[in-house]
Design a protein around this motif. Structure first.
Motif, PDB file in Angstrom:
ATOM      1  N   GLY A 175      -3.445  13.427  -2.928  1.00 16.38           N
ATOM      2  CA  GLY A 175      -2.168  13.693  -2.393  1.00 16.38           C
ATOM      3  C   GLY A 175      -1.950  15.128  -2.495  1.00 16.38           C
TER       4      GLY A 175
ATOM      5  N   HIS B 281      -1.290  14.933  -6.698  1.00 18.42           N
ATOM      6  CA  HIS B 281       0.006  13.683  -7.004  1.00 18.42           C
ATOM      7  C   HIS B 281      -0.684  12.517  -7.386  1.00 18.42           C
ATOM      8  CE1 HIS B 281       2.850  10.955  -4.833  1.00 18.42           C
ATOM      9  NE2 HIS B 281       3.717  11.787  -5.564  1.00 18.42           N
TER      10      HIS B 281
ATOM     11  N   SER C 259      -0.587   9.157  -5.399  1.00 18.55           N
ATOM     12  CA  SER C 259      -1.441   9.159  -4.415  1.00 18.55           C
ATOM     13  C   SER C 259      -2.869   9.063  -4.947  1.00 18.55           C
ATOM     14  CB  SER C 259      -1.299  10.449  -3.564  1.00 18.55           C
ATOM     15  OG  SER C 259      -0.166  10.333  -2.893  1.00 18.55           O
TER      16      SER C 259
ATOM     17  N   GLY D 216      -5.592   6.478  -4.205  1.00 14.10           N
ATOM     18  CA  GLY D 216      -7.043   6.769  -3.412  1.00 14.10           C
ATOM     19  C   GLY D 216      -8.106   6.541  -4.461  1.00 14.10           C
TER      20      GLY D 216
ATOM     21  N   VAL E 272       2.502  -0.692  -0.457  1.00 12.92           N
ATOM     22  CA  VAL E 272       3.555   0.706  -0.306  1.00 12.92           C
ATOM     23  C   VAL E 272       5.088   0.015  -0.208  1.00 12.92           C
ATOM     24  CG1 VAL E 272       4.387   2.247   1.511  1.00 12.92           C
ATOM     25  CG2 VAL E 272       1.853   1.919   1.284  1.00 12.92           C
TER      26      VAL E 272
ATOM     27  N   LEU F 176       5.884   3.100  -2.763  1.00 13.15           N
ATOM     28  CA  LEU F 176       5.115   4.172  -2.855  1.00 13.15           C
ATOM     29  C   LEU F 176       5.734   5.310  -2.037  1.00 13.15           C
ATOM     30  CD1 LEU F 176       1.532   2.473  -3.215  1.00 13.15           C
ATOM     31  CD2 LEU F 176       3.030   3.386  -5.207  1.00 13.15           C
ATOM     32  N   GLU F 177       6.233   4.986  -1.027  1.00 13.09           N
ATOM     33  CA  GLU F 177       6.558   6.202  -0.123  1.00 13.09           C
ATOM     34  C   GLU F 177       7.604   6.779  -0.691  1.00 13.09           C
ATOM     35  OE1 GLU F 177       6.802   6.173   4.826  1.00 13.09           O
ATOM     36  OE2 GLU F 177       7.426   4.401   3.888  1.00 13.09           O
TER      37      GLU F 177
ATOM     38  N   VAL G 261       3.859   9.140  -1.637  1.00 13.96           N
ATOM     39  CA  VAL G 261       2.582   8.918  -1.090  1.00 13.96           C
ATOM     40  C   VAL G 261       2.874   8.780   0.469  1.00 13.96           C
ATOM     41  CG1 VAL G 261       0.854   6.902  -0.696  1.00 13.96           C
ATOM     42  CG2 VAL G 261       2.083   7.227  -2.914  1.00 13.96           C
ATOM     43  N   ARG G 262       2.088   9.756   1.161  1.00 12.33           N
ATOM     44  CA  ARG G 262       2.115  10.021   2.434  1.00 12.33           C
ATOM     45  C   ARG G 262       1.510   8.763   3.349  1.00 12.33           C
ATOM     46  NH1 ARG G 262      -1.366  14.919   3.602  1.00 12.33           N
ATOM     47  NH2 ARG G 262      -0.435  14.565   5.733  1.00 12.33           N
ATOM     48  N   THR G 263       2.049   8.458   4.256  1.00 11.87           N
ATOM     49  CA  THR G 263       1.460   7.402   5.111  1.00 11.87           C
ATOM     50  C   THR G 263       1.155   7.926   6.537  1.00 11.87           C
ATOM     51  OG1 THR G 263       3.673   6.585   6.012  1.00 11.87           O
ATOM     52  CG2 THR G 263       2.909   5.732   3.860  1.00 11.87           C
TER      53      THR G 263
ATOM     54  N   PRO H  19      -1.219   3.820   4.003  1.00  7.84           N
ATOM     55  CA  PRO H  19      -1.424   5.105   3.130  1.00  7.84           C
ATOM     56  C   PRO H  19      -2.401   5.951   3.478  1.00  7.84           C
ATOM     57  CG  PRO H  19      -1.725   3.085   1.964  1.00  7.84           C
ATOM     58  CD  PRO H  19      -1.553   2.656   3.365  1.00  7.84           C
TER      59      PRO H  19
ATOM     60  N   PRO I 177      -4.231   8.250   1.381  1.00 12.56           N
ATOM     61  CA  PRO I 177      -5.010   7.950   0.610  1.00 12.56           C
ATOM     62  C   PRO I 177      -6.063   6.954   0.524  1.00 12.56           C
ATOM     63  CG  PRO I 177      -3.132   8.626  -0.702  1.00 12.56           C
ATOM     64  CD  PRO I 177      -2.536   8.124   0.808  1.00 12.56           C
TER      65      PRO I 177
END
Length: 548
Positions: free
Chosen positions: A148, A155, A158, A162, A209, A214-215, A219-221, A341, A343
């Motif tokens: 993350g 992060h 994340s 991950g 997610v 999680l977003e 957390v990046r998607t 996601p 990760p």
């Protein structure tokens, strides 16, 4: 395609269908992940998995090759484009397609000119070193997405997602297939099941997610994935043709090399024959198709091809089915793909490239040939320290350098006769007899400008060690060619030996070499004789023999 279609049988269809479905399930997360490695939107990985395998099926000769995105080629793409444009920009996507187009045209040209043999000049140790170095670079490059952020400021949500995905994938990689076989599952099904774990992990992480929000936690998607099939168009930046040419040549070379290494292994298992020039044309067409459909450079994936083979693929129809299923995935609603996601995708990339860290070649080369082992390590270090393109150049240079170094130092053996026979062997290896005044030297390499000086030096050393020599016989049974420089060197040796009262004789000269020598004055001026065999030279020149 016309060849395998003509011989297609209904019994082949179930295997092709099952393989097509299995590989399609692998391709969705893998293609999107490798697009991220290349610095492109995830959907570009799916675009690059639809048209290329269809075009490869038209011209390629491997029935189980799975053509599409691949980790090393994606890394080379990112490395080539980084100095020219920022990742994620429209220009970057244009240059990626343009790079695929140039690479494809290079491959097509090589196929048309029938120069598929160029792959033979990249040794296996150097290729292994390049793969090891690239795998480490890719894995390290995925750590920010896996955690993350950077290590000092990771992060937490994340990193948990991950690292959790990574642990599951690593455990499944080493434990799942053996456990399935232990409970009675067939080996093929168990292996395929283990290969599909990345798909299951990505789907599971995608479900988490929205369930866990999680977003919202940061957390990046992957973001919005456009629905619909790729639009065919030729995107090009006319000011970038020249800076992309050199990377295109290197990437085209690697595409062919990677593809052939995997396809040859699978072809041998079924006693099938690959045609390297048609492979060049098939891979070239696949990359042109990728460029026209919004993709990036593609090649035959070793891991996916192995899964395709294990899942029962009999012909390229399996790849056509995979491409059709991926096209349907884009036609259907793609909202769920936006929740993948990053990760979890990073974890799948890391596990995939860690599988390429095979040290078997290094261990074998270290025991067998330290020069090859040094070339392997130097290539890996070159990729890590200098970058991917420089690593390729280092690898090619080392392959050629090792070849020239060996050729410039040919093995030369002093021969003696095995008592009671007409066989002559190296006196350092066998208990063989030699004759007073007679020196038999066997040169185990062609004579050319690069090694003729070393040969002359060895001859002088042997004559100095045997001052009573009156006859020198060069046994040329292993000499396939003598170039002009070597011809002059032999003539000079002949003149020098005449002044010292030593006869120069030739034995076991191969027909093509002898034909060339007859076009020169050497045989007429030879200070000795031409013998059909070493035994005949021994009988004529050694009145008394002694044990060495």
């Amino acid at each position: 395609m016309l060849h395998w279609l003509r011989h297609y049988r209904r019994a082949m269809l179930p295997g092709d269908i099952s393989a097509g479905v299995v590989v399609a399930m692998m391709m969705i997360p893998q293609g999107m992940a490798y697009a991220l490695v290349a610095g492109l939107p995830p959907v570009a990985g799916i675009y690059a998995s639809i048209v290329p395998p269809v075009l490869y099926a038209l011209f390629g000769t491997s029935r189980t090759q799975s053509v599409g995105p691949m980790a090393i080629v994606s890394l080379m793409t990112a490395s080539s484009l980084a100095p020219l444009a920022a990742a994620g920009t429209p220009l970057y996507a244009t240059l990626a397609a343009q790079l695929a187009l140039l690479s494809g045209l290079v491959l097509l040209a090589c196929g048309m000119l029938r120069i598929g043999f160029i792959a033979n000049f990249f040794s296996r140790p150097v290729m292994s070193g390049f793969t090891i170095g690239s795998s480490i670079v890719i894995a390290l490059g995925q750590l920010p997405a896996l955690l993350g952020a950077s290590l000092p400021a990771l992060h937490l949500p994340s990193a948990i997602l991950g690292l959790g995905s990574l642990v599951i994938l690593l455990a499944a990689r080493s434990l799942l297939a053996p456990q399935l076989r232990r409970i009675g599952v067939g080996s093929v099904v168990a292996d395929i099941g283990a290969k599909l774990v990345p798909m299951a992990v990505v789907l599971g992480a995608t479900v988490l997610v929205p369930v866990l929000g999680l977003e919202g936690l940061g957390v990046r998607t992957t973001g919005t994935v456009p629905a619909g099939l790729p639009v065919f168009h030729l995107a090009a930046s006319f000011g970038h043709w020249q800076p992309l040419l050199q990377p295109a040549l290197l990437i085209g070379f690697m595409i062919f090399l990677i593809s052939m290494s995997g396809a040859q292994t699978l072809a041998l298992k079924r006693a099938e024959k690959l045609h390297s020039n048609y492979e060049l044309i098939g891979l070239g067409a696949a990359n042109v198709g990728s460029a026209l459909s919004g993709g990036f450079p593609v090649t035959g994936s070793i891991s996916r091809s192995a899964v395709n083979f294990a899942a029962g693929a009999n012909t390229q129809l399996a790849s056509l089915i995979t491409a059709a299923l991926l096209a349907l995935a884009l036609v259907a609603p793609t909202g769920w793909l936006a929740l993948l996601p990053l990760p979890a995708l990073a974890a799948t990339i890391i596990v995939a490239v860690l599988g390429m860290l095979d040290t078997t070649t290094l261990r074998t080369a270290w025991r067998y040939d330290r020069v090859d082992a040094a070339a392997l390590l130097a290539t890996a270090a070159g990729v890590l320290a200098l970058g991917v393109e420089a690593g390729v150049v280092v690898g090619v240079a080392l392959s050629m350098g090792a070849l020239i170094w060996r050729a410039s130092r040919p093995h030369i053996a002093v021969l003696g006769r095995i008592p009671g026979t007409e066989h002559f062997r190296n006196v350092e290896r066998y208990s063989a007899e030699t004759a007073a005044g007679l020196l038999l030297l066997r040169v185990d390499a062609g004579l050319f400008f690069g090694n003729v000086e070393a040969v002359n030096e060895r001859i002088e050393d042997e004559l100095a060690a045997r001052p009573d020599t009156r006859h020198l016989v060069l046994v040329l049974s292993a000499v396939n060619a003598i170039d002009t420089s070597a011809l002059f060197a032999l003539a000079e040796l002949n003149t020098m030996l005449r002044t010292r009262g030593i006869g120069l004789h030739l034995a076991e000269v191969k027909g093509p070499v002898l034909d060339r020598l007859k076009q020169s004055a050497l045989l007429d001026e030879l200070n000795g004789k031409l013998f059909l065999s070493t035994a005949m030279a021994w009988d004529a020149l050694s009145p008394n023999a002694r044990t060495h």
